[in-house]
Structures are given as structure tokens and as C-alpha cells.
Design a protein around this motif. Sequence first.
Motif, PDB file in Angstrom:
ATOM      1  N   ALA A 276      27.485  70.600 113.881  1.00  0.00           N
ATOM      2  CA  ALA A 276      26.323  71.051 112.927  1.00  0.00           C
ATOM      3  C   ALA A 276      26.624  72.543 112.052  1.00  0.00           C
ATOM      4  CB  ALA A 276      25.096  71.817 114.082  1.00  0.00           C
ATOM      5  N   LEU A 277      27.503  73.237 112.526  1.00  0.00           N
ATOM      6  CA  LEU A 277      28.089  74.214 111.880  1.00  0.00           C
ATOM      7  C   LEU A 277      28.913  73.719 110.763  1.00  0.00           C
ATOM      8  CD1 LEU A 277      28.777  76.829 114.873  1.00  0.00           C
ATOM      9  CD2 LEU A 277      26.863  76.921 113.083  1.00  0.00           C
ATOM     10  N   ASP A 278      29.578  72.807 111.054  1.00  0.00           N
ATOM     11  CA  ASP A 278      30.475  72.257 109.880  1.00  0.00           C
ATOM     12  C   ASP A 278      29.431  71.720 108.817  1.00  0.00           C
ATOM     13  OD1 ASP A 278      33.095  71.487 109.125  1.00  0.00           O
ATOM     14  OD2 ASP A 278      32.388  69.270 109.204  1.00  0.00           O
ATOM     15  N   GLN A 279      28.596  71.110 109.253  1.00  0.00           N
ATOM     16  CA  GLN A 279      27.600  70.486 108.044  1.00  0.00           C
ATOM     17  C   GLN A 279      27.013  71.623 107.316  1.00  0.00           C
ATOM     18  OE1 GLN A 279      25.591  68.036 111.002  1.00  0.00           O
ATOM     19  NE2 GLN A 279      26.456  66.020 109.607  1.00  0.00           N
ATOM     20  N   GLN A 280      26.812  72.732 108.118  1.00  0.00           N
ATOM     21  CA  GLN A 280      26.151  73.898 107.473  1.00  0.00           C
ATOM     22  C   GLN A 280      26.914  74.390 106.421  1.00  0.00           C
ATOM     23  OE1 GLN A 280      25.588  77.413 110.089  1.00  0.00           O
ATOM     24  NE2 GLN A 280      23.790  78.049 108.981  1.00  0.00           N
ATOM     25  N   VAL A 281      28.112  74.774 106.667  1.00  0.00           N
ATOM     26  CA  VAL A 281      29.389  75.080 105.849  1.00  0.00           C
ATOM     27  C   VAL A 281      29.427  74.324 104.578  1.00  0.00           C
ATOM     28  CG1 VAL A 281      31.789  75.659 105.468  1.00  0.00           C
ATOM     29  CG2 VAL A 281      30.716  76.521 107.480  1.00  0.00           C
ATOM     30  N   GLN A 282      29.594  73.066 104.844  1.00  0.00           N
ATOM     31  CA  GLN A 282      29.609  72.063 103.765  1.00  0.00           C
ATOM     32  C   GLN A 282      28.146  72.238 102.894  1.00  0.00           C
ATOM     33  OE1 GLN A 282      31.062  67.987 104.581  1.00  0.00           O
ATOM     34  NE2 GLN A 282      31.222  68.756 106.572  1.00  0.00           N
ATOM     35  N   LEU A 284      26.426  74.773 102.257  1.00  0.00           N
ATOM     36  CA  LEU A 284      26.232  75.977 101.585  1.00  0.00           C
ATOM     37  C   LEU A 284      27.205  75.981 100.390  1.00  0.00           C
ATOM     38  CD1 LEU A 284      26.141  78.472 104.576  1.00  0.00           C
ATOM     39  CD2 LEU A 284      24.534  78.127 102.858  1.00  0.00           C
ATOM     40  N   ALA A 285      28.287  75.344 100.752  1.00  0.00           N
ATOM     41  CA  ALA A 285      29.357  75.098  99.482  1.00  0.00           C
ATOM     42  C   ALA A 285      28.717  74.026  98.273  1.00  0.00           C
ATOM     43  CB  ALA A 285      30.560  74.452  99.993  1.00  0.00           C
ATOM     44  N   GLN A 287      25.630  73.651  97.844  1.00  0.00           N
ATOM     45  CA  GLN A 287      24.349  74.681  97.289  1.00  0.00           C
ATOM     46  C   GLN A 287      24.791  75.438  96.345  1.00  0.00           C
ATOM     47  OE1 GLN A 287      22.133  77.331  99.966  1.00  0.00           O
ATOM     48  NE2 GLN A 287      20.424  76.972  98.734  1.00  0.00           N
ATOM     49  N   ALA A 288      26.079  76.327  96.405  1.00  0.00           N
ATOM     50  CA  ALA A 288      26.850  77.020  95.487  1.00  0.00           C
ATOM     51  C   ALA A 288      27.098  76.578  94.266  1.00  0.00           C
ATOM     52  CB  ALA A 288      27.873  78.050  96.150  1.00  0.00           C
ATOM     53  N   MET A 289      27.606  74.992  94.232  1.00  0.00           N
ATOM     54  CA  MET A 289      28.031  74.410  93.281  1.00  0.00           C
ATOM     55  C   MET A 289      26.896  73.953  92.414  1.00  0.00           C
ATOM     56  SD  MET A 289      30.567  71.080  93.095  1.00  0.00           S
ATOM     57  CE  MET A 289      29.475  70.047  94.048  1.00  0.00           C
ATOM     58  N   ALA A 290      25.824  73.481  93.108  1.00  0.00           N
ATOM     59  CA  ALA A 290      24.804  72.948  92.573  1.00  0.00           C
ATOM     60  C   ALA A 290      23.894  74.131  91.572  1.00  0.00           C
ATOM     61  CB  ALA A 290      23.700  72.233  93.230  1.00  0.00           C
ATOM     62  N   ALA A 291      24.020  75.220  92.366  1.00  0.00           N
ATOM     63  CA  ALA A 291      23.236  76.340  91.642  1.00  0.00           C
ATOM     64  C   ALA A 291      24.124  76.968  90.376  1.00  0.00           C
ATOM     65  CB  ALA A 291      23.281  77.434  92.672  1.00  0.00           C
TER      66      ALA A 291
END
Length: 305
Positions: A276-282, A284-285, A287-291
Motif C-alpha cells: 500500500a505504501l509503495d502505491q502511495q509513493v507512486q 504522489l509522484a 499527482q506531482a507530474m499531473a499538477a
Amino acid sequence: KAPVKDKASKKQRRSREESAPADNNFGLVVNDTIESASTDCRPSKNESSLNKIKESVGVDVEALTSGREALENEEATALQDGIDEITDTDRQEQAGIRVKKLRRELKLIQREQQNADCGDTSEISADLMRETFYAQESLREALVSAGRVYLNSSDEQNFPGSFMTENPNRIRDLQKAFNYFDEALAILRAQTKLHRILHNQKILSPDESRYSSRNLLLLHGRAVTNRGITQFKLFQQKGKKSCLRDCIDDFEDACFKVQSLLACVKDDHVKDGLDALDQQVQGLALQAMAARWMAVALWYRKQYS
């Protein structure tokens, strides 16, 4: 006195011989591989004799050697240029062939479903539904890979100096990429629907169901981000505001999917731990790119409003 002098000189010679390295390399340690390679590069007696014969009859050995090296370099450069010229086309053809193959395989499985149950999913075997899900996933991966091939082909042409300068080949590639990403999104929607059936019928274990649910959100966010980037590049080529508006919608959708993913991770991380934490990191990355892309698109929308 002479014998004493000879004795002293012998001692000095013996002292120098004992202090010098045994291999006469003056303290330098040479790698065996390098030493053998350098030894092999030395001209043999036959080569030296052949060079002397060539020189005696008026042949310039150095000119022949340099000419041969120049010819080899030209052949290598021509070969590399040929590879570079066909790279994009070859990759596009291979990607298209793979997509067609996986489309056919998925259709065959779907036909088996229809023959088995005539549309009533409650009676479809678990193995067949799993097989359908995996076939959909294989096709989705192929579609995304093909889309990226077309999105990144000849991308060096799309720099600020060519902004809103239509390039027919580039527009064709971008439109093809958009179609692949759009089809991948359709496959994801079908997977999400099938995942609910697998979950409700308890065909998936609780761990599998939670992981797949989060993964589908992540994959959906990536797909709409890829489609949004493609739309933005089409706007750069065509200057159409509709492309700009659509890409902003895709980036917003990607951020929304990531928020849904993060909410799932918050509930599941105790049970699923690192997955779950690995999917969270992916997420967030992503989201940053899309933003970042959305910020650029919003700036252009303000400039051309």
C-alpha cells in the motif's frame, strides 16, 4: 685496492638488483588483461617483414592503415544512421502488431464467455473471469506502450520554436497516441466493472481485491495523464483551445484518482503494509507530474483566453 673496489661494486649491483621489482616494472602493477592486450598489439616479426616489403616496393603503409580505418568508420556511421532512420517506424509497427494480437485473444475469451453463459455473469466460471481480467490487463499494457511509442516519436521537433507550427507527421503520431490511450481507458473501465464482480462473488481474496482496487485507480490516473499530455501537445501543434480544455480535464481527473488512491491507502496500509505504501509513493509522484502539466496548461489558457 682494485679487488676491494670490485667487491664493493658487486655489492652495490647486488643491492640494486634486490631492491628492483622482480618483473622490472619499476613498482607499477599492471592488470593481466591489459598487459596481455598490449602485448597482442605489438607487431609480430612477420608483420614487420611484410611492412618492410611493402615499403620497398613503394607502398605507404601508414596511408593504407589510416584509409582502412576511415573506411571502417564510414561504414559504421552509415549503419548507425540507417538504424536511426528506421527506429521509430519499426517500433510503431511492432507495437501495432502486438496490440492487434492481444485484441484477437481478448475477443476469443469474450466469445467463450458468451457461449458459456449468454451474458449472465453469475454462472461464468471463476477461471474464465480471471482469464478475461488478465487478458484485459495484457491488452491495456500493450495499448499504453504503443501510445508512448507514438507520443515520443520524433519529439525533438516539438520545441518552443515550432509552437503552433503544424507538422502533419507529428499530428498523425499524436492522434495515434491519443487513440491508444483512449482505448486503454476503455479497457480500464471494463476491468473496474469486472473487478467488482470478482469481489462480490469472492473470487478474489481480500488482499487481492484491495490491491487490485488501488492499482486500478493508479493505472487510471496514469492513463488520463498520458492522454492529457497528448492533448496538450496536439494543442501546441494545432492551437485548438478544445485540446487545451480537454487536457486540463484529464489532469484534474488524474489528481482526483490519486486522491481516491490515497484514501484507500489510509484505510489499507495497516493490513497491506509496504504494498500500500509503495502505491502511495507512486500516486504522489503521478499527482506531482499531473499538477505540473496542468499548471502549464492553465497558463496557456489564460494567455489565449
